[in-house]
Design a protein around this motif. Sequence first.
Motif, mmCIF file in Angstrom:
data_model
loop_
_atom_site.group_PDB
_atom_site.id
_atom_site.type_symbol
_atom_site.label_atom_id
_atom_site.label_comp_id
_atom_site.label_asym_id
_atom_site.label_seq_id
_atom_site.Cartn_x
_atom_site.Cartn_y
_atom_site.Cartn_z
ATOM 1 N N PHE A 1 -9.495 4.800 -4.397
ATOM 2 C CA PHE A 1 -9.285 6.025 -5.154
ATOM 3 C C PHE A 1 -8.176 5.829 -6.180
ATOM 4 C CE2 PHE A 1 -10.854 7.323 -0.943
ATOM 5 C CZ PHE A 1 -11.978 8.044 -1.315
ATOM 6 N N ASP A 2 -8.381 6.391 -7.368
ATOM 7 C CA ASP A 2 -7.354 6.350 -8.412
ATOM 8 C C ASP A 2 -6.308 7.434 -8.196
ATOM 9 O OD1 ASP A 2 -8.691 4.342 -10.214
ATOM 10 O OD2 ASP A 2 -10.232 5.906 -10.241
ATOM 11 N N ILE A 3 -6.737 8.544 -7.589
ATOM 12 C CA ILE A 3 -5.878 9.707 -7.385
ATOM 13 C C ILE A 3 -6.007 10.134 -5.926
ATOM 14 C CG2 ILE A 3 -5.442 12.111 -8.050
ATOM 15 C CD1 ILE A 3 -7.171 11.360 -10.648
ATOM 16 N N ALA B 1 -4.110 4.205 0.876
ATOM 17 C CA ALA B 1 -4.428 4.324 -0.552
ATOM 18 C C ALA B 1 -3.701 3.268 -1.362
ATOM 19 C CB ALA B 1 -4.060 5.719 -1.050
ATOM 20 N N ALA B 2 -2.418 3.088 -1.074
ATOM 21 C CA ALA B 2 -1.609 2.140 -1.836
ATOM 22 C C ALA B 2 -2.056 0.702 -1.611
ATOM 23 C CB ALA B 2 -0.134 2.304 -1.472
ATOM 24 N N LYS B 3 -2.482 0.376 -0.406
ATOM 25 C CA LYS B 3 -2.986 -0.979 -0.141
ATOM 26 C C LYS B 3 -4.180 -1.291 -1.041
ATOM 27 C CE LYS B 3 -1.535 -1.687 4.667
ATOM 28 N NZ LYS B 3 -1.990 -1.826 6.084
ATOM 29 N N SER C 1 -2.294 7.122 -8.732
ATOM 30 C CA SER C 1 -1.372 8.245 -8.578
ATOM 31 C C SER C 1 -1.562 8.887 -7.213
ATOM 32 C CB SER C 1 -1.615 9.289 -9.671
ATOM 33 O OG SER C 1 -0.806 10.441 -9.473
ATOM 34 N N ILE C 2 -0.474 8.985 -6.462
ATOM 35 C CA ILE C 2 -0.464 9.682 -5.179
ATOM 36 C C ILE C 2 0.372 10.943 -5.344
ATOM 37 C CG2 ILE C 2 0.245 9.574 -2.760
ATOM 38 C CD1 ILE C 2 -0.191 6.529 -2.892
ATOM 39 N N ILE C 3 -0.213 12.074 -4.977
ATOM 40 C CA ILE C 3 0.451 13.366 -5.144
ATOM 41 C C ILE C 3 0.583 14.015 -3.773
ATOM 42 C CG2 ILE C 3 0.361 15.616 -6.278
ATOM 43 C CD1 ILE C 3 -1.618 14.274 -8.313
ATOM 44 N N ARG D 1 6.194 -1.251 -8.640
ATOM 45 C CA ARG D 1 5.842 -2.599 -9.118
ATOM 46 C C ARG D 1 4.335 -2.824 -9.137
ATOM 47 N NH1 ARG D 1 9.085 -5.339 -4.348
ATOM 48 N NH2 ARG D 1 10.188 -3.374 -4.707
ATOM 49 N N HIS D 2 3.607 -2.006 -8.377
ATOM 50 C CA HIS D 2 2.139 -2.095 -8.349
ATOM 51 C C HIS D 2 1.493 -1.071 -9.284
ATOM 52 C CE1 HIS D 2 2.462 -4.807 -4.955
ATOM 53 N NE2 HIS D 2 3.142 -3.902 -4.274
ATOM 54 N N ASP D 3 2.304 -0.425 -10.114
ATOM 55 C CA ASP D 3 1.832 0.622 -11.020
ATOM 56 C C ASP D 3 1.241 1.804 -10.242
ATOM 57 O OD1 ASP D 3 1.567 1.769 -13.527
ATOM 58 O OD2 ASP D 3 -0.451 0.971 -13.844
ATOM 59 N N ILE D 4 1.813 2.059 -9.075
ATOM 60 C CA ILE D 4 1.414 3.215 -8.272
ATOM 61 C C ILE D 4 2.501 4.280 -8.410
ATOM 62 C CG2 ILE D 4 0.921 4.071 -5.950
ATOM 63 C CD1 ILE D 4 0.107 1.163 -5.234
#
Length: 259
Positions: A91-93, A132-134, A144-146, A183-186
């Motif tokens: 997922f992107d978001i 999600a980040a993995k 993007s995590i909100i 650093r992972h553009d997250i």
Amino acid sequence: MLQHSTSAASRVAFNLSGRTALVTGASSGLGVHFARVLAAHGADVAVAARREDKVSDLAQGIVDAGGTAQALRLDVTDAALVSEAFDGRRFDIVVNNAGIAFNGPALETPEENWRQVIDTDLTGVFLVSQAAAKAMAADGQGGSIINIASILGKRVAGGLSAYAAAKAAVVQLTRAHALEWARHDIRVNAICPGYIETDINRDFFATAAGQKLVARIPVRRLGQMEDLTVPLLMLASDHGRFMTGSELVVDGGHLVTSL
């Protein structure tokens, strides 16, 4: 593009076409609103909650309105189910919206209720964010995590000690993940709503006790779910590309009231 209760200008400005999104706690209230908003702006949305019938109906409604959606059965406190939800999916978001509360004096709060709130409102956010980040880090595309926190993560109210503790921890978790994953553009940010009117609380806020609480809000009204639309879209889209580790407070000035 799928129509929703947002202006034509905002639909053009916040274009999420080609992006995938996951919304947890999407069986009612804010989760339903968030899912519809993201779909209305072009995202392919997965709606997740324990109540599979509710998210299935929501997904079908989004599809019937011209959007793209799928339903996932997900208990965010179950690490195996979280892992399964991300199996083969990226997922992107991600909107961490799943949450519960226990209302009662701290002296009389059963350990079981304390653990239920902490497990759902804090551990669930960690498990979903980590999964999600993995996936985001693995393919190098970022995302993007909100996290949906609360003004009770920044101040307190009587009878909600477990909820306030969990939401305060979510604010700190947001900052910690933002630092580690930049650093992972997250990007990892939080929205801290104040009193927002939903089907669940509408009857209470119509009572005398509810109106007393509304009177303490500087703008003298409840927030509406639409008041969270632009903050959500800004953090989900490239308009928020230089924001991470932030908390957007949407509360009608509630936090700046005098003690």
